[in-house]
Design an enzyme around this catalytic site. Sequence first.
Site, mmCIF file in Angstrom:
data_model
loop_
_atom_site.group_PDB
_atom_site.id
_atom_site.type_symbol
_atom_site.label_atom_id
_atom_site.label_comp_id
_atom_site.label_asym_id
_atom_site.label_seq_id
_atom_site.Cartn_x
_atom_site.Cartn_y
_atom_site.Cartn_z
ATOM 1 N N ARG A 233 12.159 -6.168 4.316
ATOM 2 C CA ARG A 233 11.850 -4.747 4.077
ATOM 3 C C ARG A 233 12.795 -3.834 4.851
ATOM 4 O O ARG A 233 13.070 -4.062 6.017
ATOM 5 C CB ARG A 233 10.406 -4.488 4.500
ATOM 6 C CG ARG A 233 10.023 -3.019 4.452
ATOM 7 C CD ARG A 233 8.541 -2.838 4.417
ATOM 8 N NE ARG A 233 7.927 -2.808 5.732
ATOM 9 C CZ ARG A 233 6.652 -2.464 5.943
ATOM 10 N NH1 ARG A 233 5.869 -2.167 4.929
ATOM 11 N NH2 ARG A 233 6.156 -2.469 7.167
ATOM 12 N N ARG B 263 -9.062 1.854 9.596
ATOM 13 C CA ARG B 263 -8.681 0.467 9.904
ATOM 14 C C ARG B 263 -9.835 -0.270 10.562
ATOM 15 O O ARG B 263 -9.827 -1.484 10.623
ATOM 16 C CB ARG B 263 -7.500 0.478 10.874
ATOM 17 C CG ARG B 263 -6.121 0.475 10.194
ATOM 18 C CD ARG B 263 -5.319 -0.557 10.800
ATOM 19 N NE ARG B 263 -3.913 -0.759 10.685
ATOM 20 C CZ ARG B 263 -2.937 -0.040 10.208
ATOM 21 N NH1 ARG B 263 -3.136 1.106 9.701
ATOM 22 N NH2 ARG B 263 -1.705 -0.475 10.242
ATOM 23 N N ARG C 97 0.243 -8.265 13.944
ATOM 24 C CA ARG C 97 -0.369 -7.219 13.106
ATOM 25 C C ARG C 97 -1.317 -7.837 12.079
ATOM 26 O O ARG C 97 -2.369 -7.286 11.791
ATOM 27 C CB ARG C 97 0.726 -6.393 12.409
ATOM 28 C CG ARG C 97 1.480 -5.502 13.397
ATOM 29 C CD ARG C 97 2.788 -4.985 12.817
ATOM 30 N NE ARG C 97 2.614 -4.146 11.658
ATOM 31 C CZ ARG C 97 3.557 -3.970 10.718
ATOM 32 N NH1 ARG C 97 4.717 -4.588 10.806
ATOM 33 N NH2 ARG C 97 3.339 -3.173 9.707
ATOM 34 N N ARG D 238 12.078 -1.579 10.190
ATOM 35 C CA ARG D 238 11.064 -1.093 11.115
ATOM 36 C C ARG D 238 11.003 -2.007 12.323
ATOM 37 O O ARG D 238 11.055 -3.222 12.186
ATOM 38 C CB ARG D 238 9.699 -1.067 10.414
ATOM 39 C CG ARG D 238 9.363 0.291 9.858
ATOM 40 C CD ARG D 238 8.085 0.286 9.090
ATOM 41 N NE ARG D 238 6.919 -0.191 9.836
ATOM 42 C CZ ARG D 238 5.679 -0.108 9.385
ATOM 43 N NH1 ARG D 238 5.447 0.431 8.209
ATOM 44 N NH2 ARG D 238 4.672 -0.561 10.095
ATOM 45 N N LYS E 274 0.823 -1.224 0.000
ATOM 46 C CA LYS E 274 0.000 0.000 0.000
ATOM 47 C C LYS E 274 0.851 1.265 0.000
ATOM 48 O O LYS E 274 0.586 2.189 -0.743
ATOM 49 C CB LYS E 274 -0.847 0.115 1.277
ATOM 50 C CG LYS E 274 -1.875 -0.886 1.534
ATOM 51 C CD LYS E 274 -2.787 -0.487 2.689
ATOM 52 C CE LYS E 274 -2.173 -0.286 4.049
ATOM 53 N NZ LYS E 274 -1.563 -1.424 4.692
HETATM 54 P P1 AMP Z 1 1.225 0.923 9.361
HETATM 55 O O1 AMP Z 1 2.445 1.708 8.995
HETATM 56 O O2 AMP Z 1 0.000 1.350 8.596
HETATM 57 O O3 AMP Z 1 1.460 -0.573 9.323
HETATM 58 O O4 AMP Z 1 0.892 1.294 10.891
HETATM 59 C C1 AMP Z 1 1.808 1.018 11.914
HETATM 60 C C2 AMP Z 1 1.084 0.977 13.239
HETATM 61 O O5 AMP Z 1 0.463 2.249 13.517
HETATM 62 C C3 AMP Z 1 -0.053 -0.025 13.324
HETATM 63 O O6 AMP Z 1 0.406 -1.339 13.637
HETATM 64 C C4 AMP Z 1 -0.921 0.580 14.440
HETATM 65 O O7 AMP Z 1 -0.330 0.327 15.713
HETATM 66 C C5 AMP Z 1 -0.791 2.064 14.176
HETATM 67 N N1 AMP Z 1 -1.850 2.594 13.290
HETATM 68 C C6 AMP Z 1 -1.673 3.133 12.037
HETATM 69 N N2 AMP Z 1 -2.841 3.515 11.523
HETATM 70 C C7 AMP Z 1 -3.792 3.214 12.435
HETATM 71 C C8 AMP Z 1 -5.216 3.348 12.473
HETATM 72 N N3 AMP Z 1 -5.913 3.878 11.438
HETATM 73 N N4 AMP Z 1 -5.867 2.941 13.588
HETATM 74 C C9 AMP Z 1 -5.197 2.419 14.631
HETATM 75 N N5 AMP Z 1 -3.853 2.240 14.661
HETATM 76 C C10 AMP Z 1 -3.152 2.634 13.577
#
Ligand code: AMP
Length: 224
Positions: A133, A97, A177, A166, A22
């Site tokens: 990654r 989400r 996750r 990361r 994404k």
């Molecule tokens: P991502 O980079 O999108 O994988 O997000 C990394 C982390 O940020 C996730 O595992 C969540 O802990 C938090 N996070 C990001 N976006 C959201 C969201 N819309 N709602 C809740 N937690 C979020």
Amino acid sequence: MPPPGEDTRINIVLIGPPGCGKGTQAARIAGRYEIPHISTGDILRAAVQEGSALGRAVEATLAAGGLVGDELMTDLVCERLDRPDARNGFILDGFPRTLAQAQALDALPCGAALIVLLFAVADTEILRRLGTRRVCATCRLTQSVSSAVDAGPDSCPYCGGRLERRKDDDPETVRRRLATYASFATPLVAHYEKRAVLASINGLGALDEVTAALCTHIESRRRP
Ligand code: AMP
């Protein structure tokens, strides 16, 4: 929030498991349509790195692979969508989400219908991808190294920044996750399917093929 009713606006939402591509695709689409790429994960990670009040509040949740609360996330996104660079639209990556977040987004005066794109990628492929990654600490572009143990090049081929792993990309956190994603994605997808704004995209193709599939769908939605 920009005034509603402008048919040139493009409001895109990307949904998919962590590591489905994404973020990479969002950056490409954002450049093509000159709309901001809004990654809630990037916003939260930047806050953690700065050590701001927001960062301190969410740090443990991010490290555990859990979800930050809906209200906090919704306020964050509302504030971001209100900025002038979102007047022509946006591409949301990582939000909504949950169903509650989707309902909150529906309630905002975004000025054009949402184009929701769902990335389909199997969990085994996600685990493989996230094991290799690396993210550039400067330009935030994602790179892949040849294997999970391979350190790969230590600098970004685009800007020379430092490539780093990361913290939440270790296999155990990735599994958590993925489980979190699976539990929230079903009602979210059903919500958008009901409104017929959702298209499923095969996230397994080559980078350019996936971008082309996304653009074809976006164009079809802009000129039905
Ligand atoms: P991502 O980079 O999108 O994988 O997000 C990394 C982390 O940020 C996730 O595992 C969540 O802990 C938090 N996070 C990001 N976006 C959201 C969201 N819309 N709602 C809740 N937690 C979020």
